[in-house]
Design an enzyme around this catalytic site. Structure first.
Site, PDB file in Angstrom:
ATOM      1  N   LYS A 212     -39.629  38.485 -29.086  1.00 57.59           N
ATOM      2  CA  LYS A 212     -39.126  39.101 -27.840  1.00 57.59           C
ATOM      3  C   LYS A 212     -37.730  39.703 -28.060  1.00 57.59           C
ATOM      4  O   LYS A 212     -37.473  40.840 -27.665  1.00 57.59           O
ATOM      5  CB  LYS A 212     -39.096  38.028 -26.744  1.00 57.59           C
ATOM      6  CG  LYS A 212     -38.382  38.412 -25.488  1.00 57.59           C
ATOM      7  CD  LYS A 212     -39.287  38.828 -24.372  1.00 57.59           C
ATOM      8  CE  LYS A 212     -38.469  39.334 -23.199  1.00 57.59           C
ATOM      9  NZ  LYS A 212     -39.230  39.856 -22.122  1.00 57.59           N
TER      10      LYS A 212
ATOM     11  N   LYS B  93     -29.343  40.613 -20.776  1.00 52.14           N
ATOM     12  CA  LYS B  93     -29.649  39.223 -21.167  1.00 52.14           C
ATOM     13  C   LYS B  93     -30.328  39.197 -22.550  1.00 52.14           C
ATOM     14  O   LYS B  93     -29.951  38.425 -23.424  1.00 52.14           O
ATOM     15  CB  LYS B  93     -30.571  38.576 -20.122  1.00 52.14           C
ATOM     16  CG  LYS B  93     -31.058  37.201 -20.528  1.00 52.14           C
ATOM     17  CD  LYS B  93     -32.110  36.621 -19.589  1.00 52.14           C
ATOM     18  CE  LYS B  93     -32.658  35.327 -20.184  1.00 52.14           C
ATOM     19  NZ  LYS B  93     -33.704  34.697 -19.402  1.00 52.14           N
TER      20      LYS B  93
ATOM     21  N   THR C  70     -37.720  33.447 -21.053  1.00 55.70           N
ATOM     22  CA  THR C  70     -37.061  34.137 -22.169  1.00 55.70           C
ATOM     23  C   THR C  70     -35.761  33.391 -22.444  1.00 55.70           C
ATOM     24  O   THR C  70     -34.855  33.395 -21.608  1.00 55.70           O
ATOM     25  CB  THR C  70     -36.740  35.604 -21.803  1.00 55.70           C
ATOM     26  OG1 THR C  70     -37.964  36.265 -21.511  1.00 55.70           O
ATOM     27  CG2 THR C  70     -36.045  36.303 -22.964  1.00 55.70           C
TER      28      THR C  70
END
Ligand code: NAD
Length: 295
Positions: free
Chosen positions: A171, A246, A96
């Protein structure tokens, strides 16, 4: 059987590589951390001494690394995969990372004549171990068709989100929704408690009404109502607050680069920053209700 080089054998990459081996693929793995190499060996994964060795002489390179800087270093840094992989190698980064790094690395791969996909995942370590991850994939149709059989070994739901970087875009957008809604749910259930409204009653009403959403139905931040909630287990993750933090920071980087105002996303990122900086990164992301309640 596909010859695969796998770079990054941590909490996620280790079990993903193991599932590829179990499915009959030939995997040579590399990680900078000796403990990750040792665990991989125990799990039957052949290991090599550096990323260059993992990249050379294989049909596919897969990586699962912490952040954009690591992905850039591995692919386009000195002795990077892009310069070493033989023509025709498919590159798949499942980390990611920020959309800009994903697109930069994919462009460099393209210039070197290599197909590349970004395929970030959701489903956590349990999903990596069980081979039930969801993959959000960015890249060309042809590259996606080549990568799909491998995604199907490591995951259950595979979605082609469009061109380069679109897996990362999907995402960060999805997790921005999740972070914002979890804070909204936390505020509403805290308000209910202070108004003398039983939280079970609010759930019975809201979960069937216009306030209902996935996070409420699956990760309700108050205990005793939704069986699967981390709230029932002292907020043991689940999906750690540090990971949500994050992803919200990545969504803010993406918004700034695209020049798009996301004020609720910015507020969610700020609240998770406060929560994580106070030492709560290891709790489930639903524990943000403690911050809302001033506890
Ligand atoms: P991790 O820290 O356990 O594993 C990352 C591994 O990469 C480490 O073992 C590290 O030594 C290795 N590494 C770093 N730089 C390297 C390099 N230059 N060459 C080789 N190896 C290198 O992290 P993780 O939990 O496995 O997460 C990996 C990625 O997956 C992250 O981007 C994370 O955001 C994402 N992700 C994690 C989860 C989760 O629940 N853990 C869920 C979804 C997505």
């Amino acid at each position: 059987m596909t010859d695969i080089g796998f770079i990054g054998l941590g909490n996620m990459g280790g079990p993903m590589a193991r599932n590829l081996v179990k499915a009959g693929h030939s995997v040579k793995g590399f990680d900078l951390a000796p403990e990750a190499i040792a665990a991989a060996k125990e799990n039957g994964i052949a290991t090599v001494d550096n990323a260059a060795e993992a990249a050379m002489g294989v049909e596919v390179v897969i990586s699962m690394l912490p952040a954009g800087q690591h992905v850039r270093a591995v692919y386009t840094g000195a002795n990077g995969v892009v310069g070493l992989a033989r023509k025709g190698t498919l590159l798949i980064d499942c980390s990611t990372i920020d959309v800009a790094s994903a697109r930069a690395v994919e462009a460099a791969a393209g210039e070197a004549g290599l197909d590349m996909l970004d395929g970030p995942v959701s489903g956590g370590v349990a999903g990596a171990e069980a081979g039930t991850l969801t993959f959000m994939v960015g890249g060309s149709d042809a590259a996606f068709a080549r990568g799909k059989p491998l995604f199907e070994v490591m995951g259950r739901t595979i979605v082609h989100a469009g061109g380069p970087g679109n897996g990362q875009a999907a995402k960060v957008c999805n997790n921005m929704i999740l972070g914002i809604t979890m804070i909204g749910i936390s505020e509403a259930f805290s308000l209910a408690e202070n108004l003398g409204l039983d939280q079970q009653k609010l759930f019975d009403i809201s979960s069937k009404a216009s306030g209902s959403c996935w996070a409420m139905l699956n990760h309700l931040p108050v205990p005793g109502i939704v069986e699967a909630s981390a709230a029932n287990r002292d907020y043991k993750p689940g999906f750690a607050a540090a990971m949500m933090h994050k992803d919200l920071k990545l969504s803010q980087e993406a918004a700034a680069q695209a020049g798009v105002a996301t004020p609720m996303g910015a507020e969610a990122a700020a609240l998770y920053t406060m929560f994580v900086n106070a030492g709560n990164g290891g709790l489930d992301y639903s524990a943000i209700i403690k911050l809302i309640q001033g506890r």
